[in-house]
Design a protein around this motif. Structure first.
Motif, PDB file in Angstrom:
ATOM      1  N   UNK A   1      12.888  -5.908  -1.374  1.00 56.02           N
ATOM      2  CA  UNK A   1      11.638  -5.440  -1.977  1.00 56.02           C
ATOM      3  C   UNK A   1      10.851  -4.569  -0.999  1.00 56.02           C
ATOM      4  N   UNK A   2      10.796  -4.948   0.269  1.00 53.85           N
ATOM      5  CA  UNK A   2      10.105  -4.117   1.246  1.00 53.85           C
ATOM      6  C   UNK A   2      10.753  -2.741   1.343  1.00 53.85           C
TER       7      UNK A   2
ATOM      8  N   UNK B   1       9.060   0.862   0.473  1.00 55.52           N
ATOM      9  CA  UNK B   1       9.044   1.911   1.494  1.00 55.52           C
ATOM     10  C   UNK B   1       9.737   3.180   1.013  1.00 55.52           C
ATOM     11  N   UNK B   2      10.798   3.012   0.257  1.00 54.57           N
ATOM     12  CA  UNK B   2      11.588   4.130  -0.242  1.00 54.57           C
ATOM     13  C   UNK B   2      10.869   4.849  -1.357  1.00 54.57           C
ATOM     14  N   UNK B   3      10.218   4.099  -2.218  1.00 55.14           N
ATOM     15  CA  UNK B   3       9.502   4.688  -3.346  1.00 55.14           C
ATOM     16  C   UNK B   3      10.378   4.836  -4.578  1.00 55.14           C
ATOM     17  N   UNK B   4       9.759   5.354  -5.601  1.00 57.07           N
ATOM     18  CA  UNK B   4      10.475   5.558  -6.867  1.00 57.07           C
ATOM     19  C   UNK B   4      11.424   6.721  -6.714  1.00 57.07           C
TER      20      UNK B   4
ATOM     21  N   UNK C   1       0.831  -1.200   0.000  1.00 56.91           N
ATOM     22  CA  UNK C   1       0.000   0.000   0.000  1.00 56.91           C
ATOM     23  C   UNK C   1       0.866   1.250   0.000  1.00 56.91           C
ATOM     24  N   UNK C   2       1.929   1.215   0.764  1.00 56.54           N
ATOM     25  CA  UNK C   2       2.859   2.350   0.784  1.00 56.54           C
ATOM     26  C   UNK C   2       3.519   2.525  -0.574  1.00 56.54           C
ATOM     27  N   UNK C   3       3.718   1.411  -1.275  1.00 55.16           N
ATOM     28  CA  UNK C   3       4.330   1.492  -2.604  1.00 55.16           C
ATOM     29  C   UNK C   3       3.469   2.329  -3.550  1.00 55.16           C
ATOM     30  N   UNK C   4       2.149   2.159  -3.486  1.00 53.71           N
ATOM     31  CA  UNK C   4       1.281   2.977  -4.349  1.00 53.71           C
ATOM     32  C   UNK C   4       1.370   4.440  -3.947  1.00 53.71           C
TER      33      UNK C   4
ATOM     34  N   UNK D   1       3.112  -2.444 -11.554  1.00 53.22           N
ATOM     35  CA  UNK D   1       4.520  -2.538 -11.142  1.00 53.22           C
ATOM     36  C   UNK D   1       4.652  -3.309  -9.827  1.00 53.22           C
ATOM     37  N   UNK D   2       3.759  -3.057  -8.909  1.00 52.72           N
ATOM     38  CA  UNK D   2       3.794  -3.746  -7.617  1.00 52.72           C
ATOM     39  C   UNK D   2       3.510  -5.227  -7.813  1.00 52.72           C
ATOM     40  N   UNK D   3       2.462  -5.531  -8.567  1.00 51.50           N
ATOM     41  CA  UNK D   3       2.086  -6.929  -8.807  1.00 51.50           C
ATOM     42  C   UNK D   3       3.227  -7.667  -9.503  1.00 51.50           C
TER      43      UNK D   3
END
Length: 110
Positions: free
Chosen positions: A101-102, A106-109, A48-51, A59-61
């Protein structure tokens, strides 16, 4: 997973759901540490944080799917090796991949 664990392949049984176990465990631990009501609805899981951090759903999937394929491969290696050290190495590799990956989510793009 229960069959794997029952046959002595505990590392493989842990490797398969490792992403989901890590995301849930870390998220709940952080919420408890912050004094949040961990049983309430929230948007703090890593996917969720990734979005929120700029990743699209495809991209997440794709990343989680590729990670799960890598974890399945490591689980197969752990079972095929029939060796405690190889199983522990496969588990350590899985932990490293999941942690990466986590952290990426968490860091983001950038």
């Amino acid at each position: 997973m229960l069959a794997l664990a029952g046959e002595g392949h505990v590392a493989a049984a842990l490797i398969l759901p490792l992403y989901y176990l890590a995301d849930t465990t870390v998220t709940l631990a952080l919420r408890i540490a912050r004094g949040e009501r961990f049983w309430k609805a929230h948007r703090t899981h890593f996917y969720q944080r990734a979005t929120d951090n700029g990743f699209t759903v495809p991209e997440i999937v794709a990343r989680v799917c590729l990670l799960n394929l890598a974890l399945a491969t490591l689980a197969l290696v752990a079972v095929a090796a029939q060796n405690v050290l190889a199983s522990l190495a496969a588990l350590a590799g899985g932990i490293a991949l999941v942690a990466w990956l986590l952290a990426t989510f968490a860091r983001g793009r950038r």
